[in-house]
Motif scaffolding. Structure first.
Motif, PDB file in Angstrom:
ATOM      1  N   ILE A  31      -1.561  15.478  31.427  1.00  0.00           N
ATOM      2  CA  ILE A  31      -1.910  15.720  32.833  1.00  0.00           C
ATOM      3  C   ILE A  31      -0.747  16.375  33.577  1.00  0.00           C
ATOM      4  N   ALA A  32       0.471  15.891  33.344  1.00  0.00           N
ATOM      5  CA  ALA A  32       1.647  16.472  34.017  1.00  0.00           C
ATOM      6  C   ALA A  32       1.829  17.930  33.633  1.00  0.00           C
ATOM      7  N   LEU A  33       1.624  18.242  32.357  1.00  0.00           N
ATOM      8  CA  LEU A  33       1.757  19.642  31.924  1.00  0.00           C
ATOM      9  C   LEU A  33       0.656  20.519  32.516  1.00  0.00           C
ATOM     10  N   ILE A  34      -0.546  20.002  32.591  1.00  0.00           N
ATOM     11  CA  ILE A  34      -1.629  20.759  33.208  1.00  0.00           C
ATOM     12  C   ILE A  34      -1.321  21.025  34.679  1.00  0.00           C
ATOM     13  N   ASN A  35      -0.874  20.000  35.384  1.00  0.00           N
ATOM     14  CA  ASN A  35      -0.658  20.123  36.831  1.00  0.00           C
ATOM     15  C   ASN A  35       0.659  20.784  37.214  1.00  0.00           C
ATOM     16  N   HIS A  36       1.703  20.613  36.402  1.00  0.00           N
ATOM     17  CA  HIS A  36       3.038  21.060  36.804  1.00  0.00           C
ATOM     18  C   HIS A  36       3.747  21.918  35.766  1.00  0.00           C
ATOM     19  N   GLY A  37       3.097  22.166  34.636  1.00  0.00           N
ATOM     20  CA  GLY A  37       3.754  22.881  33.544  1.00  0.00           C
ATOM     21  C   GLY A  37       4.312  24.230  33.928  1.00  0.00           C
ATOM     22  N   ASP A  38       3.553  24.998  34.701  1.00  0.00           N
ATOM     23  CA  ASP A  38       4.031  26.324  35.096  1.00  0.00           C
ATOM     24  C   ASP A  38       5.289  26.229  35.944  1.00  0.00           C
ATOM     25  N   ARG A  39       5.315  25.288  36.879  1.00  0.00           N
ATOM     26  CA  ARG A  39       6.503  25.114  37.725  1.00  0.00           C
ATOM     27  C   ARG A  39       7.695  24.597  36.923  1.00  0.00           C
ATOM     28  N   GLY A  43      11.203  26.584  36.493  1.00  0.00           N
ATOM     29  CA  GLY A  43      12.297  25.920  37.189  1.00  0.00           C
ATOM     30  C   GLY A  43      12.039  25.743  38.676  1.00  0.00           C
ATOM     31  N   GLY A  44      10.770  25.682  39.060  1.00  0.00           N
ATOM     32  CA  GLY A  44      10.421  25.580  40.477  1.00  0.00           C
ATOM     33  C   GLY A  44      10.075  24.180  40.931  1.00  0.00           C
TER      34      GLY A  44
END
Length: 82
Positions: A31-39, A43-44
């Motif tokens: 879930i964390a990778l789906i929601n925040h993986g791109d950031r 490094g955002g």
């Protein structure tokens, strides 16, 4: 007749907490990778995003714990009824 354990007693049992931790690590990571993986990759991530990411792990932990407690209660009830 033995006293039925409380919700909290079952929820804090080592087998229940260890199962919930394993599930939270696996499902929470997905879930964390789906929601925040791109950031994360760019490094955002700021402090709020990291906090939200950490809180993401509480959902599968809570669901797993609740499910385990209900299963244990159902099992104990069926044993008492037998």
């Amino acid at each position: 007749m033995p006293q039925t354990p409380t919700f909290w007693q079952i929820a804090t049992d080592r087998s229940v907490t260890m199962r919930a931790l394993r599930i939270a690590l696996i499902v929470g990571t997905v879930i964390a990778l789906i929601n925040h993986g791109d950031r994360m990759m760019l490094g955002g991530m700021d402090a709020i995003a990291w906090l939200k990411c950490a809180l993401t792990f509480l959902v599968p932990y809570s669901v797993s714990t609740y499910s385990s407690v209900m299963a244990v209660r159902d099992r104990l009830q069926s044993l008492e009824d037998a």
